[in-house]
Write an enzyme that holds these catalytic residues in place. Sequence first.
Site, PDB file in Angstrom:
ATOM      1  N   LYS A 139     -19.451  -4.426  31.368  1.00 12.80           N
ATOM      2  CA  LYS A 139     -19.698  -5.415  32.449  1.00 12.80           C
ATOM      3  C   LYS A 139     -20.670  -4.849  33.493  1.00 12.80           C
ATOM      4  CE  LYS A 139     -15.316  -5.722  33.594  1.00 12.80           C
ATOM      5  NZ  LYS A 139     -14.719  -4.750  32.630  1.00 12.80           N
ATOM      6  N   ARG A 192      -9.308 -11.539  37.810  1.00 10.69           N
ATOM      7  CA  ARG A 192      -8.575 -10.816  36.750  1.00 10.69           C
ATOM      8  C   ARG A 192      -7.169 -11.340  36.559  1.00 10.69           C
ATOM      9  NH1 ARG A 192     -10.309  -4.680  36.055  1.00 10.69           N
ATOM     10  NH2 ARG A 192     -12.240  -4.904  37.152  1.00 10.69           N
ATOM     11  N   ARG A 221     -17.587   8.144  29.707  1.00 10.50           N
ATOM     12  CA  ARG A 221     -18.415   7.630  30.821  1.00 10.50           C
ATOM     13  C   ARG A 221     -18.600   8.689  31.906  1.00 10.50           C
ATOM     14  NH1 ARG A 221     -16.897   2.120  33.642  1.00 10.50           N
ATOM     15  NH2 ARG A 221     -14.864   3.123  33.787  1.00 10.50           N
ATOM     16  N   ARG A 248     -14.614   9.311  36.400  1.00 10.03           N
ATOM     17  CA  ARG A 248     -13.674   8.568  37.243  1.00 10.03           C
ATOM     18  C   ARG A 248     -12.233   8.971  36.924  1.00 10.03           C
ATOM     19  NH1 ARG A 248     -15.585   2.270  36.943  1.00 10.03           N
ATOM     20  NH2 ARG A 248     -13.346   2.001  36.654  1.00 10.03           N
ATOM     21  N   ARG A 281      -4.843   0.464  31.745  1.00  9.22           N
ATOM     22  CA  ARG A 281      -5.829  -0.583  32.093  1.00  9.22           C
ATOM     23  C   ARG A 281      -5.976  -1.592  30.964  1.00  9.22           C
ATOM     24  NH1 ARG A 281     -10.555   3.250  33.245  1.00  9.22           N
ATOM     25  NH2 ARG A 281     -11.853   1.420  33.603  1.00  9.22           N
TER      26      ARG A 281
HETATM   27  P1  AP5 Z   1     -19.387   0.016  31.889  1.00  6.70           P
HETATM   28  O1  AP5 Z   1     -20.574  -0.855  32.000  1.00  6.70           O
HETATM   29  O2  AP5 Z   1     -19.134   0.991  32.980  1.00  6.70           O
HETATM   30  O3  AP5 Z   1     -18.086  -0.856  31.551  1.00  6.70           O
HETATM   31  P2  AP5 Z   1     -17.255  -1.862  32.461  1.00  6.70           P
HETATM   32  O4  AP5 Z   1     -16.878  -3.012  31.617  1.00  6.70           O
HETATM   33  O5  AP5 Z   1     -17.977  -2.144  33.743  1.00  6.70           O
HETATM   34  O6  AP5 Z   1     -15.982  -0.956  32.669  1.00  6.70           O
HETATM   35  P3  AP5 Z   1     -15.135  -0.641  33.980  1.00  6.70           P
HETATM   36  O7  AP5 Z   1     -14.221   0.495  33.593  1.00  6.70           O
HETATM   37  O8  AP5 Z   1     -15.987  -0.377  35.187  1.00  6.70           O
HETATM   38  O9  AP5 Z   1     -14.361  -1.912  34.157  1.00  6.70           O
HETATM   39  P4  AP5 Z   1     -13.004  -2.030  34.771  1.00  6.70           P
HETATM   40  O10 AP5 Z   1     -12.866  -3.473  34.725  1.00  6.70           O
HETATM   41  O11 AP5 Z   1     -11.887  -1.264  34.177  1.00  6.70           O
HETATM   42  O12 AP5 Z   1     -13.173  -1.242  36.160  1.00  6.70           O
HETATM   43  P5  AP5 Z   1     -13.587  -1.753  37.596  1.00  6.70           P
HETATM   44  O13 AP5 Z   1     -14.477  -0.730  38.171  1.00  6.70           O
HETATM   45  O14 AP5 Z   1     -14.031  -3.170  37.559  1.00  6.70           O
HETATM   46  O15 AP5 Z   1     -19.515   0.811  30.490  1.00  6.70           O
HETATM   47  C1  AP5 Z   1     -18.534   1.749  30.092  1.00  6.70           C
HETATM   48  C2  AP5 Z   1     -19.215   2.927  29.394  1.00  6.70           C
HETATM   49  O16 AP5 Z   1     -19.816   2.473  28.186  1.00  6.70           O
HETATM   50  C3  AP5 Z   1     -20.346   3.590  30.199  1.00  6.70           C
HETATM   51  O17 AP5 Z   1     -20.317   4.947  29.955  1.00  6.70           O
HETATM   52  C4  AP5 Z   1     -21.629   2.956  29.630  1.00  6.70           C
HETATM   53  O18 AP5 Z   1     -22.724   3.827  29.745  1.00  6.70           O
HETATM   54  C5  AP5 Z   1     -21.233   2.712  28.180  1.00  6.70           C
HETATM   55  N1  AP5 Z   1     -21.830   1.513  27.610  1.00  6.70           N
HETATM   56  C6  AP5 Z   1     -22.006   0.315  28.225  1.00  6.70           C
HETATM   57  N2  AP5 Z   1     -22.536  -0.583  27.378  1.00  6.70           N
HETATM   58  C7  AP5 Z   1     -22.689   0.071  26.184  1.00  6.70           C
HETATM   59  C8  AP5 Z   1     -23.179  -0.337  24.910  1.00  6.70           C
HETATM   60  N3  AP5 Z   1     -23.620  -1.578  24.699  1.00  6.70           N
HETATM   61  N4  AP5 Z   1     -23.171   0.585  23.923  1.00  6.70           N
HETATM   62  C9  AP5 Z   1     -22.715   1.850  24.136  1.00  6.70           C
HETATM   63  N5  AP5 Z   1     -22.256   2.284  25.319  1.00  6.70           N
HETATM   64  C10 AP5 Z   1     -22.228   1.402  26.337  1.00  6.70           C
HETATM   65  O19 AP5 Z   1     -12.170  -1.749  38.332  1.00  6.70           O
HETATM   66  C11 AP5 Z   1     -11.522  -0.519  38.609  1.00  6.70           C
HETATM   67  C12 AP5 Z   1     -10.154  -0.805  39.200  1.00  6.70           C
HETATM   68  O20 AP5 Z   1     -10.273  -1.562  40.430  1.00  6.70           O
HETATM   69  C13 AP5 Z   1      -9.205  -1.660  38.330  1.00  6.70           C
HETATM   70  O21 AP5 Z   1      -8.549  -0.899  37.333  1.00  6.70           O
HETATM   71  C14 AP5 Z   1      -8.249  -2.185  39.404  1.00  6.70           C
HETATM   72  O22 AP5 Z   1      -7.355  -1.184  39.813  1.00  6.70           O
HETATM   73  C15 AP5 Z   1      -9.200  -2.471  40.573  1.00  6.70           C
HETATM   74  N6  AP5 Z   1      -9.733  -3.849  40.515  1.00  6.70           N
HETATM   75  C16 AP5 Z   1     -11.008  -4.215  40.279  1.00  6.70           C
HETATM   76  N7  AP5 Z   1     -11.125  -5.564  40.286  1.00  6.70           N
HETATM   77  C17 AP5 Z   1      -9.884  -6.052  40.539  1.00  6.70           C
HETATM   78  C18 AP5 Z   1      -9.355  -7.362  40.633  1.00  6.70           C
HETATM   79  N8  AP5 Z   1     -10.125  -8.449  40.472  1.00  6.70           N
HETATM   80  N9  AP5 Z   1      -8.035  -7.505  40.892  1.00  6.70           N
HETATM   81  C19 AP5 Z   1      -7.240  -6.419  41.071  1.00  6.70           C
HETATM   82  N10 AP5 Z   1      -7.660  -5.145  40.961  1.00  6.70           N
HETATM   83  C20 AP5 Z   1      -8.988  -4.961  40.691  1.00  6.70           C
END
Ligand code: AP5
Length: 208
Positions: free
Chosen positions: A13, A88, A122, A155, A166
């Site tokens: 994402k 979410r 990552r 992270r 997660r």
């Molecule tokens: P990346 O692009 O970083 O993936 P992502 O989907 O953004 O993963 P996140 O871990 O950031 O999502 P998340 O939803 O768990 O965390 P968030 O920060 O939103 O890619 C991942 C890896 O793969 C990278 O190394 C990248 O280089 C690689 N990659 C990407 N595309 C690729 C491809 N096509 N091929 C190969 N490799 C690839 O949230 C963190 C925390 O915040 C949550 O756990 C929760 O505690 C809180 N939070 C956030 N939003 C909410 C909400 N709405 N409600 C409640 N709590 C929330």
Amino acid sequence: MNVIFLGPPGSGKGTIASKITKELKIPHISTGDLFRAAIKAENDLGLKIKSIIEAGDLVPDEVTIEVVKRRLDESDTNDGYILDGFPRTPAQAEALGKFSTVDKVIDLSLNDEELIKRLSGRRVCKSCGNSFHVDFVPPKKDGICDDCGGELYTRKDDQIDSIKNRLEVYYSQTEPLKAYYKELGSLCPIDASPAPSEVLKSVLEVLK
Ligand code: AP5
């Protein structure tokens, strides 16, 4: 255009949204980034949510909804926005529907084995937040961000226990939103398994 990025942790994402923001010239708003900034600043919100985020649990709905509502009130969202990681839960989706419209929901899908590989490899830039991967998206210089020269780190929630939690949280609380947006006619399923440039192409195609 108001766009949501839905998809499990590690589906790409952030990687894809950070490219789309430049193409469409609308802000990329990641709730994860907003929360991590609060933790770094050690403000009231950050202190409240630090342990929740590190364990991979969800921040309570009322807190998250208020943070997003305030962010969407800012004037840079007048021409649209990309919301990455929100909503979410069903309560968040309903709240969003009351204070904004949603045009497209990009639903990135990938199997658990690949998700775990992506998350555990990552590396994130301490300065600009850019994401890399030790095998799939390696930085030119080990441990250093290609874009700003900042230091790369792992992270806390990319440790295996937190990753597993997660994924469980995603399947129980977030995946049901697919049906919600499908019913509303805005869901755009995208295969997230190809290389980032291919996934980007598919997303741009559906946003045309
Ligand atoms: P990346 O692009 O970083 O993936 P992502 O989907 O953004 O993963 P996140 O871990 O950031 O999502 P998340 O939803 O768990 O965390 P968030 O920060 O939103 O890619 C991942 C890896 O793969 C990278 O190394 C990248 O280089 C690689 N990659 C990407 N595309 C690729 C491809 N096509 N091929 C190969 N490799 C690839 O949230 C963190 C925390 O915040 C949550 O756990 C929760 O505690 C809180 N939070 C956030 N939003 C909410 C909400 N709405 N409600 C409640 N709590 C929330």
